[in-house]
Structures are given as C-alpha cells and as structure tokens.
Design an enzyme around this catalytic site. Structure first.
Site, short mmCIF file in Angstrom:
data_model
loop_
_atom_site.label_atom_id
_atom_site.label_comp_id
_atom_site.label_asym_id
_atom_site.label_seq_id
_atom_site.Cartn_x
_atom_site.Cartn_y
_atom_site.Cartn_z
N HIS A 63 0.81 -1.22 0.00
CA HIS A 63 0.00 0.00 0.00
C HIS A 63 0.85 1.27 0.00
O HIS A 63 0.34 2.36 -0.27
CB HIS A 63 -0.98 0.00 1.19
CG HIS A 63 -0.35 0.22 2.53
ND1 HIS A 63 -0.13 -0.80 3.42
CD2 HIS A 63 0.07 1.34 3.15
CE1 HIS A 63 0.42 -0.31 4.53
NE2 HIS A 63 0.54 0.99 4.38
N ASP A 95 0.11 -7.72 1.14
CA ASP A 95 0.43 -6.29 1.25
C ASP A 95 1.93 -6.07 1.34
O ASP A 95 2.42 -5.25 2.11
CB ASP A 95 -0.28 -5.64 2.44
CG ASP A 95 -0.25 -4.10 2.37
OD1 ASP A 95 0.05 -3.56 1.29
OD2 ASP A 95 -0.53 -3.45 3.40
N GLY A 170 3.70 6.24 8.38
CA GLY A 170 5.08 6.41 7.94
C GLY A 170 5.95 5.23 8.32
O GLY A 170 7.00 5.00 7.73
N ASN A 171 5.53 4.46 9.35
CA ASN A 171 6.23 3.23 9.71
C ASN A 171 5.94 2.09 8.74
O ASN A 171 6.67 1.09 8.73
CB ASN A 171 5.82 2.75 11.11
CG ASN A 171 6.65 3.36 12.22
OD1 ASN A 171 6.15 4.08 13.07
ND2 ASN A 171 7.95 3.08 12.22
N SER A 172 4.87 2.21 7.95
CA SER A 172 4.49 1.11 7.06
C SER A 172 5.65 0.69 6.18
O SER A 172 6.29 1.51 5.52
CB SER A 172 3.31 1.55 6.17
OG SER A 172 2.14 1.65 6.91
#
Length: 360
Positions: A63, A95, A170-172
């Site tokens: 994503h 994902d 933002g950690n994704s």
C-alpha cells in the site's frame, strides 16, 4: 533462502541472549540505521522499507507504492542518497512489495529471522520513518499472533504479529526485529481511535517476505523484455493466483492518506488533499486542513475525513481503492462515503475524477 543470512532458532537461544539491554539495543539500532530506508511517492505519501538479500532488494508494504502509476518512487538511503526505484512486484495477498534501484543499493542487507518461532511475550523493536521522522526506533513486545485479520492483505494471513511497539503513519513497510536484530515482520497496520499509536500494531510475518523473494528470483531467471511490475491480486479479486500485469491508474483522486481502523470502522484516512485536484474541488478535507465548522462544534479531535466507500463499495484500504478506481475514466463521477469517526458523523461527496498528473 541461501542468499539471506539466517541465524539459529529463536527458541533454542539462551535467555541471556534475548535480553534487550542498552548495549544490545544500541547495536541493533545502529545496524537498522544502515539498512532501513524512507520511501516517498510523489503526491501519495511516505513509508519505510529495508534492504535484504545479495541483490539488495528493498522490501516495503504494497500500500506504500501501489497506485504510484507513473509517479516516481524515491528511496532515501541512510547516507543521504535519494534514488528512483523500480517496483518489481506487489503482492496484494500479503500487502508486500519489492523494489530495486539501478546499480548497487548503497545500504547493506539485513538478516531475515524465522517468524515461525516468534512467541507471545518476546521483546521486539520497530524501526522506520513515522510522520517522516526517519531513523525512529521504538520498543515493545509481541502481544499476540493473529490469523485472518481484515484489512491486512487479503484478510487470510496467518501468524500476523501483533505488537505494542509504537507504530505510526510512515512506519508502514519498516522492519520489526527480534532481540537478535533479525527481521521477523514488516510493520503494516495500526488500530487506533485517535489516528496515532495506541499500542495495537500489526506486522506481516517474515516467512511471507521470504516466499515473495523466492518467487521473484524464480521469475527473474527468465526475464521478459521491458516487463512491467507484477501485481499478484488477492484471490477474491482474481480467478487464479497467477500474477497479472499492473497498469497505472487511469484516473486521479488527488489525496494522500493511510489505512484507518478504529471505532468499529475501516477505511482510508485523508492526510492531505492536493490543491486544485478532484477531491479538493469536492470539498474533501485532510488532517492538514482546518477542521470543518461542524467538527469544531462537536469538539472532537480532527484527523481528516475517513473514506469508507466508493460508489457504495467498501474501501478498507488502498488496495480496495485502487481496484475500484481502476474501472473509472477521467470525467467519471464517484460518490465517496466519508465520516468523522469520533463524532459519529457520516456523509457523502461526489468527486469528478481527473486525469493523472503528468510526471515531472
């Protein structure tokens, strides 16, 4: 995976080796700082990633880069280099995505651990770029192991790692590591009522990263001329599990956002509305915009509208949004169902979709 550095079984290690004292935590942070990157997609947002394997593949969440289309995907390396990356594969089932820059990535690979040996209660560290703050380290434990959590990939992932290590937008795509500094998961989702970390985060287990890299290596052994990135769809969205070609989105909505889960709902929380874009013209507002008067009167926190559905079809995250927009054309109208979760308010907005902006 012969090209990935593996260590011994987690469960077989002495208890002393698993203690996260200051010296060990500092050493792990220094190692992560050399191998973790920040990923930006123009007009979409910020995510994290990390380098693995002799090929120096960059792992992140699907994503983070899905929907980039012709927009450049930029990778910000720890040494200050910023390089454009090719999206080699996006797997909607997990994902996960794999990127690669031209030449040799200026960052060393980090070891993948064995997620099948993860146990509830063990210490973990999360690393990444929450809200664009690169090089952020947080600590927690494995709170639970979950199966089939809606909103993560196709909702059929087993062994999903739940952690209370603080994870924020933002950690994704960043690494979740064990006390040896091995990656055991890819930080993917938080459940939050206020929009920030509330101690309920989830990471896709590293065994799925290992499988994706293995499949990619097999495919790269028989390269196709000018082959585009491959997107593996969720089983519910395709007749088979065979990869299909990804095409750039034919329309533009004009928002940046991230997955939201809380108050019993899931959707896309709007962080930023692109000035002059279709969403701006329809009155959609993001977290960076002033709160609407009705929200101010309700005296609830303003975190941006959350998009729940498009034309009546549920939008649980960017994979749903990408799929629904894929059948649209510039000039088509789409009805967005939006909400302000804390206030229990729900409404709709009609957006006239635009053509994707030209790449610079």
């Amino acid at each position: 995976m012969p090209l990935l550095v593996l260590s011994g079984a987690l469960g077989a290690a002495p208890a002393r080796a698993q203690e996260l004292n200051d010296a060990r935590r500092i050493a792990i942070a220094e190692r992560l700082s050399r191998s973790t990157v920040t990923i930006t997609v123009r007009r979409r947002g910020i995510g994290s990633g990390f380098v693995v394997g002799a090929e120096r593949f960059i792992i992140t969440n699907g994503h983070v880069v899905e929907g980039a289309g012709r927009r450049p995907v930029s990778v910000h390396f720890p040494g200050g280099e910023v390089l454009d990356a090719n999206v080699l594969v996006i797997d909607a089932r997990t994902d996960l995505a794999v990127l690669q820059v031209a030449g040799r990535a200026p960052a060393p690979p980090i070891a993948l651990g064995d997620s099948s040996r993860v146990r509830v209660g063990q210490s973990v560290l999360a690393y990444g770029s929450p809200h664009g703050l690169s090089g952020t380290l947080t600590q927690g434990i494995v709170s639970a192991l979950r199966d089939n959590l809606r909103g993560v990939g196709d909702g059929r992932i087993t062994g999903l790692i739940q952690t209370d290590a603080p994870i924020n937008p933002g950690n994704s795509g960043g690494p979740l590591v064990n006390a040896r500094g091995e990656v055991i998961g890819v930080n993917t989702l938080i459940i939050s009522q206020a929009g920030g970390s509330e101690g309920i985060g989830f990471a896709v287990p590293s065994r799925l990263v290992r499988r994706l890299i293995r499949d990619l290596r097999d495919r790269l052994q028989n390269p196709r001329a000018s082959a585009p990135p491959v997107r593996t769809p969720a089983p519910a969205a395709a007749a088979s599990n065979a990869p299909v070609t990804a095409a750039p989105l034919p329309v533009w909505l004009g928002i940046e956002g991230d997955a939201f889960s809380g108050f019993g709902i899931r959707g896309i929380r709007v962080q930023r509305v692109i000035p002059g874009g279709p969403a701006a013209a329809a009155g959609i507002r993001g977290a960076e915009d002033p709160a609407p008067a009705v929200v101010r009167r309700m005296n609830v926190p303003w975190t941006g509208y959350v998009i729940l559905a498009l034309d009546g079809h549920p939008v649980r995250g960017w994979p749903d949004m990408i799929r629904l927009l894929g059948g649209k054309r510039p000039g088509d109208r789409a009805t967005l169902t939006i909400t302000v979760p804390q206030g229990g308010m729900e409404g709709s907005a009609v957006v006239e979709l635009g053509a994707p902006p030209a790449s610079p």
